[in-house]
Scaffold this motif. Structure first.
Motif, mmCIF file in Angstrom:
data_model
loop_
_atom_site.group_PDB
_atom_site.id
_atom_site.type_symbol
_atom_site.label_atom_id
_atom_site.label_comp_id
_atom_site.label_asym_id
_atom_site.label_seq_id
_atom_site.Cartn_x
_atom_site.Cartn_y
_atom_site.Cartn_z
ATOM 1 N N SER A 411 6.024 8.701 10.650
ATOM 2 C CA SER A 411 6.327 7.729 9.594
ATOM 3 C C SER A 411 5.097 7.459 8.739
ATOM 4 N N PHE A 412 3.942 7.319 9.378
ATOM 5 C CA PHE A 412 2.726 7.070 8.597
ATOM 6 C C PHE A 412 2.397 8.255 7.708
ATOM 7 N N LEU A 413 2.628 9.453 8.194
ATOM 8 C CA LEU A 413 2.321 10.640 7.392
ATOM 9 C C LEU A 413 3.275 10.804 6.219
ATOM 10 N N TYR A 415 5.521 8.220 4.853
ATOM 11 C CA TYR A 415 5.830 7.027 4.057
ATOM 12 C C TYR A 415 4.553 6.505 3.412
ATOM 13 N N THR A 416 4.601 6.263 2.105
ATOM 14 C CA THR A 416 3.406 5.785 1.393
ATOM 15 C C THR A 416 3.647 4.445 0.696
ATOM 16 N N GLY A 417 4.713 3.755 1.066
ATOM 17 C CA GLY A 417 5.043 2.496 0.407
ATOM 18 C C GLY A 417 4.367 1.294 1.035
ATOM 19 N N HIS A 418 4.831 0.107 0.625
ATOM 20 C CA HIS A 418 4.275 -1.163 1.100
ATOM 21 C C HIS A 418 4.415 -1.283 2.610
ATOM 22 N N GLN A 419 3.423 -1.875 3.258
ATOM 23 C CA GLN A 419 3.344 -2.065 4.704
ATOM 24 C C GLN A 419 3.156 -0.754 5.461
ATOM 25 N N ARG A 420 2.688 0.282 4.776
ATOM 26 C CA ARG A 420 2.385 1.528 5.496
ATOM 27 C C ARG A 420 1.342 1.272 6.585
ATOM 28 N N ASP A 421 0.291 0.506 6.257
ATOM 29 C CA ASP A 421 -0.775 0.269 7.229
ATOM 30 C C ASP A 421 -0.295 -0.502 8.448
#
Length: 524
Positions: A411-413, A415-421
């Motif tokens: 998912s981290f790799l 998804y680049t939207g809000h709340q990714r971190d």
């Protein structure tokens, strides 16, 4: 009192080094206690707000003479809430207010103890109990509020009026406490169309929006919206109101509204500036809103299922009246560029049968609804973790407490939207094997690779010179950073604080930083 950002901006290089040391996981409690007693406010802010503290340091924070320092700990998202609750009766209002505010609206960690919340409801000023205070309630306390033995708690529970069963509402309307009874009666008035009409503002505002979307509407109000709206969104706001008369549901199902947007886009009589101005104005989506209405009839649903607007087709495709076969026949398109975020659990848990039905649906939007459920059973977690829809996978990763490591990394790799971190903070996010991403073109992925303790020293050193500042900062903290480069970074204006937070910082360097702290307190 300066803001936290202002405090940090005013910190000089020696202070930033000390702030890094305050976050160093290898710094022993005696060093942290020394910083708490002697370091400038910026260091105490970082120490008390941005890390887990040993018990001895927590004890010292609770009794620290500076109320600003205590207030930072009151908002620490990493601290055990029971530790923060020790500030419950702090003598300074500033600390109590920040304890009520908590870590903020994005906080999704463990709640304050129930008895602490009850105490705050009874003793804190009302102005301090707004904002994100409610984010610190336990689910059990939230559910018990309308019937709680404490009237101050029941008064808050009245706010859940629309979710309450009839017998609980009746009890609140006859409650022996004046405030509870008064609040319940105000909510009951909101179900009276005549009263609602009498208080409806005649201009666009939050109060008008709330009424048009959620309150009981008289026929006169509905007709006024249809014939003489006070704002451009009035029609779309009433379209979702469950009290809308059936004939108006039918009328709005044929509203030309989404065609307005297409008409604007196709105008050739406007110059570019005028076209941009018109396109930027909020255009209410009446048919998109009405497409989800529970009273939508079969004829209206069929018409909306072939609507020329793709947003309308998508909205009606999740209507509960469809069978799976009927739903699959609709030409909807599911967007992949949405915001896939953490969602707090609802007051009333969803029915397990309904959740399972959504999780097994062929419609990605329904599977996304299921993926948000925190209590999703293990078999459905495994199924949705392998779903072919990005939204389903990321929502599951963001919301389920047992989201598997492979899903979190994927998912981290992707998804680049809000709340990714936020994905990096999930309990099972992996560390091993991340070194293969040190050369990824995405700087966020390169920074993520610093979580792997096995990144080779040469790669760690190279990445402290990365073009991206977040990557440089992440690898300045990596324990495999060669000692010569670590010493060099302690004098680097940008990376000194991160180097000082490196757990491989040698004991002599720690002692030197602590010695530099002597006599540097700012007197606050």
């Amino acid at each position: 009192m300066p803001t936290p950002d202002e405090i940090w901006q005013d910190a000089d290089l020696p202070t930033r080094r000390l702030a890094g040391l305050a976050l160093n996981p290898a710094a022993p409690p005696e060093v942290l206690l020394h910083l708490l007693a002697q370091a400038p406010l910026a260091v105490r802010m970082v120490l008390c707000r941005d890390r887990v503290l040993p018990p001895a340091v927590v004890d010292a924070v609770i009794t620290h003479p500076d109320h600003h320092t205590r207030s930072f700990f009151a908002r620490n998202p990493h601290a055990d809430p029971a530790q923060r609750a020790r500030l419950l009766d702090d003598p300074h209002w500033f600390v109590r207010a920040h304890l009520a505010e908590g870590p903020g609206l994005d906080y999704d960690g463990p709640p304050l103890p129930d008895d602490a919340v009850v105490h705050m409801l009874n003793s804190y000023e009302q102005e301090h109990l707004g904002g994100s205070f409610y984010r610190q309630f336990s689910p059990g306390l939230r559910r018990s509020m309308p019937t709680h033995p404490d009237p101050k708690v029941r008064a808050w529970g009245v706010g859940m009026w629309t979710w309450l069963p009839a017998e609980t509402r009746t009890a609140l309307l006859t409650d022996p406490d004046d405030e509870v009874r008064s609040r319940a009666q105000r909510h009951l008035r909101g179900e009276d169309p005549v009263w609602v009409e009498s208080v409806l503002p005649d201009r666009p505002c939050h109060g008008r929006t709330d009424i048009l979307m959620q309150r009981a509407l008289s026929r006169a109000v509905v007709d006024a919206v249809l014939t003489a709206t006070a704002g451009p969104s009035d029609r779309s706001m009433i379209a979702g109101n469950p009290t809308l008369p059936p004939d108006v549901v039918r009328l709005l199902a044929a509203d030309p509204d989404p065609e307005i947007r297409a008409e604007i886009a196709g105008r050739t009589d406007l110059d570019p500036a005028e076209l941009r101005t018109l396109a930027a104005d909020p255009v209410p989506d009446v048919r998109r809103a009405i497409a989800r209405h529970p009273d939508l009839g079969p004829a209206q649903r069929q018409a909306l299922a072939t609507d020329p607007d793709p947003g309308v087709r998508l909205a009606v495709s999740v209507h509960p009246a469809w069978s799976e076969e009927e739903r699959a026949a609709i030409g909807y398109m599911v967007p992949l560029d949405g915001l896939f975020l953490f969602c707090p659990g609802p007051l009333t848990p969803p029915e397990p049968e309904a959740v399972r039905r959504d999780a097994l649906s062929g419609h990605p939007m329904l599977r996304r609804d299921a993926a948000r459920v925190h209590t999703l059973p293990a078999d459905l977690v495994a199924r949705l973790a392998a779903d072919d829809d990005l939204g389903v996978r990321v929502l599951l990763a963001q919301n389920h407490p047992d989201a598997p490591a492979a899903l979190l990394l994927r998912s981290f790799l992707e998804y680049t939207g809000h709340q990714r971190d936020r994905l990096l903070t999930r309990p099972h996010f992996p560390t091993d094997g991340l070194a293969v991403h040190t050369d990824d073109e995405d700087p966020a992925v390169r920074a993520m690779a610093a979580r792997d303790p096995k990144v080779p020293p040469a790669a760690v050193e190279r990445l402290t010179r990365d073009p991206d500042p977040a990557v440089r900062a992440a690898f300045a903290r990596h324990p495999n950073l060669p000692s010569s480069r670590l010493a060099e970074l302690l004098d680097d204006e940008e990376l000194a604080q991160h180097a000082a937070a490196n757990p491989a910082l040698p004991a002599p360097a720690i002692r030197a930083l602590v010695s530099a702290c002597a006599g540097s307190a700012d007197g606050e």
